[in-house]
Design a protein around this motif. Structure first.
Motif, PDB file in Angstrom:
ATOM      1  N   GLY A 135       0.809  -1.215   0.000  1.00  0.00           N
ATOM      2  CA  GLY A 135       0.000   0.000   0.000  1.00  0.00           C
ATOM      3  C   GLY A 135       0.838   1.259   0.000  1.00  0.00           C
ATOM      4  O   GLY A 135       0.515   2.244  -0.685  1.00  0.00           O
ATOM      5  N   THR A 136       1.936   1.258   0.754  1.00  0.00           N
ATOM      6  CA  THR A 136       2.829   2.422   0.779  1.00  0.00           C
ATOM      7  C   THR A 136       3.468   2.649  -0.581  1.00  0.00           C
ATOM      8  O   THR A 136       3.581   3.789  -1.057  1.00  0.00           O
ATOM      9  CB  THR A 136       3.920   2.237   1.854  1.00  0.00           C
ATOM     10  OG1 THR A 136       3.314   1.994   3.120  1.00  0.00           O
ATOM     11  CG2 THR A 136       4.806   3.473   1.950  1.00  0.00           C
ATOM     12  N   LEU A 137       3.906   1.567  -1.225  1.00  0.00           N
ATOM     13  CA  LEU A 137       4.461   1.673  -2.578  1.00  0.00           C
ATOM     14  C   LEU A 137       3.437   2.251  -3.547  1.00  0.00           C
ATOM     15  O   LEU A 137       3.750   3.110  -4.374  1.00  0.00           O
ATOM     16  CB  LEU A 137       4.893   0.281  -3.063  1.00  0.00           C
ATOM     17  CG  LEU A 137       6.355  -0.100  -2.898  1.00  0.00           C
ATOM     18  CD1 LEU A 137       6.556  -1.567  -3.263  1.00  0.00           C
ATOM     19  CD2 LEU A 137       7.223   0.772  -3.794  1.00  0.00           C
ATOM     20  N   GLU A 138       2.206   1.760  -3.436  1.00  0.00           N
ATOM     21  CA  GLU A 138       1.140   2.209  -4.330  1.00  0.00           C
ATOM     22  C   GLU A 138       0.865   3.699  -4.160  1.00  0.00           C
ATOM     23  O   GLU A 138       0.753   4.450  -5.134  1.00  0.00           O
ATOM     24  CB  GLU A 138      -0.116   1.386  -4.036  1.00  0.00           C
ATOM     25  CG  GLU A 138      -1.263   1.618  -4.984  1.00  0.00           C
ATOM     26  CD  GLU A 138      -2.469   0.778  -4.613  1.00  0.00           C
ATOM     27  OE1 GLU A 138      -3.411   0.745  -5.416  1.00  0.00           O
ATOM     28  OE2 GLU A 138      -2.474   0.178  -3.509  1.00  0.00           O
ATOM     29  N   TRP A 139       0.775   4.158  -2.894  1.00  0.00           N
ATOM     30  CA  TRP A 139       0.530   5.576  -2.652  1.00  0.00           C
ATOM     31  C   TRP A 139       1.735   6.434  -3.049  1.00  0.00           C
ATOM     32  O   TRP A 139       1.571   7.563  -3.525  1.00  0.00           O
ATOM     33  CB  TRP A 139       0.196   5.796  -1.175  1.00  0.00           C
ATOM     34  CG  TRP A 139      -1.217   5.471  -0.824  1.00  0.00           C
ATOM     35  CD1 TRP A 139      -1.654   4.484   0.008  1.00  0.00           C
ATOM     36  CD2 TRP A 139      -2.397   6.120  -1.304  1.00  0.00           C
ATOM     37  NE1 TRP A 139      -3.024   4.475   0.070  1.00  0.00           N
ATOM     38  CE2 TRP A 139      -3.513   5.465  -0.716  1.00  0.00           C
ATOM     39  CE3 TRP A 139      -2.628   7.181  -2.176  1.00  0.00           C
ATOM     40  CZ2 TRP A 139      -4.821   5.851  -0.973  1.00  0.00           C
ATOM     41  CZ3 TRP A 139      -3.943   7.567  -2.433  1.00  0.00           C
ATOM     42  CH2 TRP A 139      -5.019   6.907  -1.840  1.00  0.00           C
ATOM     43  N   ALA A 140       2.943   5.913  -2.836  1.00  0.00           N
ATOM     44  CA  ALA A 140       4.146   6.663  -3.216  1.00  0.00           C
ATOM     45  C   ALA A 140       4.184   6.901  -4.721  1.00  0.00           C
ATOM     46  O   ALA A 140       4.478   8.008  -5.185  1.00  0.00           O
ATOM     47  CB  ALA A 140       5.393   5.915  -2.762  1.00  0.00           C
ATOM     48  N   MET A 141       3.873   5.853  -5.512  1.00  0.00           N
ATOM     49  CA  MET A 141       3.842   6.014  -6.972  1.00  0.00           C
ATOM     50  C   MET A 141       2.703   6.940  -7.391  1.00  0.00           C
ATOM     51  O   MET A 141       2.827   7.711  -8.354  1.00  0.00           O
ATOM     52  CB  MET A 141       3.697   4.653  -7.644  1.00  0.00           C
ATOM     53  CG  MET A 141       4.970   3.826  -7.663  1.00  0.00           C
ATOM     54  SD  MET A 141       6.327   4.627  -8.574  1.00  0.00           S
ATOM     55  CE  MET A 141       5.653   4.676 -10.244  1.00  0.00           C
ATOM     56  N   SER A 142       1.585   6.903  -6.662  1.00  0.00           N
ATOM     57  CA  SER A 142       0.464   7.809  -6.961  1.00  0.00           C
ATOM     58  C   SER A 142       0.902   9.264  -6.802  1.00  0.00           C
ATOM     59  O   SER A 142       0.619  10.123  -7.649  1.00  0.00           O
ATOM     60  CB  SER A 142      -0.719   7.528  -6.024  1.00  0.00           C
ATOM     61  OG  SER A 142      -1.197   6.212  -6.181  1.00  0.00           O
ATOM     62  N   ASP A 159      -7.342  10.114  -9.684  1.00  0.00           N
ATOM     63  CA  ASP A 159      -8.188   9.716  -8.545  1.00  0.00           C
ATOM     64  C   ASP A 159      -7.314   9.301  -7.355  1.00  0.00           C
ATOM     65  O   ASP A 159      -6.584   8.326  -7.424  1.00  0.00           O
ATOM     66  CB  ASP A 159      -9.089   8.552  -8.967  1.00  0.00           C
ATOM     67  CG  ASP A 159     -10.051   8.146  -7.852  1.00  0.00           C
ATOM     68  OD1 ASP A 159     -10.162   8.900  -6.869  1.00  0.00           O
ATOM     69  OD2 ASP A 159     -10.669   7.064  -7.970  1.00  0.00           O
ATOM     70  N   MET A 160      -7.402  10.053  -6.277  1.00  0.00           N
ATOM     71  CA  MET A 160      -6.627   9.765  -5.064  1.00  0.00           C
ATOM     72  C   MET A 160      -7.552   9.390  -3.910  1.00  0.00           C
ATOM     73  O   MET A 160      -7.164   9.470  -2.740  1.00  0.00           O
ATOM     74  CB  MET A 160      -5.789  10.989  -4.677  1.00  0.00           C
ATOM     75  CG  MET A 160      -4.770  11.394  -5.720  1.00  0.00           C
ATOM     76  SD  MET A 160      -3.440  10.195  -5.930  1.00  0.00           S
ATOM     77  CE  MET A 160      -2.461  10.531  -4.471  1.00  0.00           C
ATOM     78  N   SER A 161      -8.783   8.955  -4.243  1.00  0.00           N
ATOM     79  CA  SER A 161      -9.718   8.590  -3.187  1.00  0.00           C
ATOM     80  C   SER A 161      -9.320   7.273  -2.549  1.00  0.00           C
ATOM     81  O   SER A 161      -8.627   6.451  -3.147  1.00  0.00           O
ATOM     82  CB  SER A 161     -11.146   8.494  -3.752  1.00  0.00           C
ATOM     83  OG  SER A 161     -11.198   7.553  -4.823  1.00  0.00           O
ATOM     84  N   GLU A 162      -9.758   7.070  -1.335  1.00  0.00           N
ATOM     85  CA  GLU A 162      -9.395   5.888  -0.558  1.00  0.00           C
ATOM     86  C   GLU A 162     -10.646   5.248   0.013  1.00  0.00           C
ATOM     87  O   GLU A 162     -11.721   5.860   0.025  1.00  0.00           O
ATOM     88  CB  GLU A 162      -8.437   6.286   0.568  1.00  0.00           C
ATOM     89  CG  GLU A 162      -9.049   7.298   1.513  1.00  0.00           C
ATOM     90  CD  GLU A 162      -8.029   8.221   2.154  1.00  0.00           C
ATOM     91  OE1 GLU A 162      -8.296   8.656   3.284  1.00  0.00           O
ATOM     92  OE2 GLU A 162      -7.003   8.506   1.530  1.00  0.00           O
ATOM     93  N   VAL A 163     -10.510   4.019   0.464  1.00  0.00           N
ATOM     94  CA  VAL A 163     -11.642   3.324   1.067  1.00  0.00           C
ATOM     95  C   VAL A 163     -11.308   2.990   2.515  1.00  0.00           C
ATOM     96  O   VAL A 163     -10.149   2.920   2.904  1.00  0.00           O
ATOM     97  CB  VAL A 163     -12.000   2.029   0.296  1.00  0.00           C
ATOM     98  CG1 VAL A 163     -12.499   2.353  -1.086  1.00  0.00           C
ATOM     99  CG2 VAL A 163     -10.804   1.086   0.213  1.00  0.00           C
ATOM    100  N   TYR A 164     -12.350   2.758   3.280  1.00  0.00           N
ATOM    101  CA  TYR A 164     -12.174   2.416   4.690  1.00  0.00           C
ATOM    102  C   TYR A 164     -11.524   1.046   4.815  1.00  0.00           C
ATOM    103  O   TYR A 164     -11.927   0.095   4.148  1.00  0.00           O
ATOM    104  CB  TYR A 164     -13.538   2.413   5.382  1.00  0.00           C
ATOM    105  CG  TYR A 164     -13.470   2.063   6.847  1.00  0.00           C
ATOM    106  CD1 TYR A 164     -13.063   2.993   7.792  1.00  0.00           C
ATOM    107  CD2 TYR A 164     -13.814   0.787   7.275  1.00  0.00           C
ATOM    108  CE1 TYR A 164     -13.006   2.678   9.131  1.00  0.00           C
ATOM    109  CE2 TYR A 164     -13.765   0.459   8.627  1.00  0.00           C
ATOM    110  CZ  TYR A 164     -13.354   1.407   9.540  1.00  0.00           C
ATOM    111  OH  TYR A 164     -13.290   1.075  10.868  1.00  0.00           O
ATOM    112  N   GLY A 165     -10.497   0.944   5.625  1.00  0.00           N
ATOM    113  CA  GLY A 165      -9.817  -0.322   5.827  1.00  0.00           C
ATOM    114  C   GLY A 165      -8.708  -0.176   6.844  1.00  0.00           C
ATOM    115  O   GLY A 165      -8.461   0.909   7.367  1.00  0.00           O
ATOM    116  N   VAL A 166      -8.022  -1.280   7.097  1.00  0.00           N
ATOM    117  CA  VAL A 166      -6.961  -1.278   8.102  1.00  0.00           C
ATOM    118  C   VAL A 166      -5.821  -0.365   7.684  1.00  0.00           C
ATOM    119  O   VAL A 166      -5.240   0.359   8.495  1.00  0.00           O
ATOM    120  CB  VAL A 166      -6.441  -2.714   8.338  1.00  0.00           C
ATOM    121  CG1 VAL A 166      -5.299  -2.706   9.342  1.00  0.00           C
ATOM    122  CG2 VAL A 166      -7.567  -3.611   8.832  1.00  0.00           C
ATOM    123  N   THR A 167      -5.450  -0.369   6.394  1.00  0.00           N
ATOM    124  CA  THR A 167      -4.294   0.407   5.924  1.00  0.00           C
ATOM    125  C   THR A 167      -4.677   1.510   4.956  1.00  0.00           C
ATOM    126  O   THR A 167      -3.848   1.991   4.216  1.00  0.00           O
ATOM    127  CB  THR A 167      -3.277  -0.519   5.248  1.00  0.00           C
ATOM    128  OG1 THR A 167      -3.937  -1.244   4.185  1.00  0.00           O
ATOM    129  CG2 THR A 167      -2.678  -1.496   6.241  1.00  0.00           C
TER     130      THR A 167
END
Length: 242
Positions: free
Chosen positions: A158-165, A210-218
């Motif tokens: 998830g961190t990699l994904e957001w970093a590339m975003s 699109d930088m929206s997020e969903v509810y979840g643990v991370t």
């Protein structure tokens, strides 16, 4: 990860957008699986589904809202069927990890000194220690390995994904990999940014990405991140040296 992206980037002149969410997820999962159990986790190991796919089914159930959290008397009803579904999915992992624990035990019987030990080997070594206050059993090893793999796959991926975003949204930034505290994130970002130039698919700009997020643990992304890779290096440099 790099080989997969390279194959897609050189497939034809009109390079399609790559599903980076899947690529970095598989990268994080394969890396931690090799560290933990000594091999990648395949679809055959998990009843026809990728490890990350099963994990994506389990984790939302962990962080989902439960009526019984507010009304404990309803806990026995499991009205949302979350506990039943979570138990079914978790059992898939435990069967898979149990098989690997048995394989490790058999392997250790045949070799007096292993050339390369993984995390399960370490736990098995500790389980033989007579001085341990708490005896480590196979069930302990399966649960510890599950916690390690599931936690690392989702957080690092998830961190990699957001970093590339963020890098695609703001391309005048330098590689933040050196400032991140996790080796998986550093390695993954370094490979992605060193081997490829990245651009957004047609019709998408850094401003409307699109930088929206969903509810979840991370706090995962709501939709998969798609981007177009272009080779930065000579093609022969992507091949491993003998």
């Amino acid at each position: 990860m790099i080989r997969s992206i390279l194959h897609k980037a050189t497939k034809n002149d009109n390079t399609p957008a790559v599903d980076l969410s899947s690529e970095v997820g598989f990268f994080a999962n394969n890396t931690i699986c090799r560290m933990s159990v000594g091999k990648k986790c395949t679809k055959a190991d998990l009843g026809g589904k990728e490890f990350k796919e099963v994990l994506e089914d389990v984790l939302p159930l962990t962080g989902d809202f439960q009526y019984s959290d507010c009304i404990p008397l309803l806990r026995w009803l499991d009205s949302q069927s979350n506990r039943r579904r979570q138990a079914e999915l978790t059992e898939i992992f435990f069967v898979f990890l149990g098989r690997f624990v048995v394989e490790h035990i058999e392997r250790r019987k045949n070799y007096s000194a292993l050339q390369c030990e993984d995390f399960v080997d370490l736990l098995l070594s500790l389980s033989r220690g007579e001085s341990m206050e708490i005896k480590i059993t196979r069930e302990h090893i399966k649960k510890i390995a599950f916690d390690l793999i599931s936690a690392t796959t989702d957080t690092s991926g998830g961190t990699l994904e957001w970093a590339m975003s963020e890098l695609l949204r703001n391309p005048w930034r330098g590689c933040p990999g050196t400032n991140l505290g996790m080796s998986l994130v550093q390695l993954g970002l370094a490979q992605l940014l060193h081997c490829f130039n990245w651009s957004l698919p047609q019709g998408i700009t850094p401003e409307n990405l699109d930088m929206s997020e969903v509810y979840g643990v991370t706090m995962p992304r709501a939709g998969h991140l798609l981007a177009i890779p272009t080779l930065r290096l000579l093609l022969e440099l992507y091949e491993p040296k003998p």
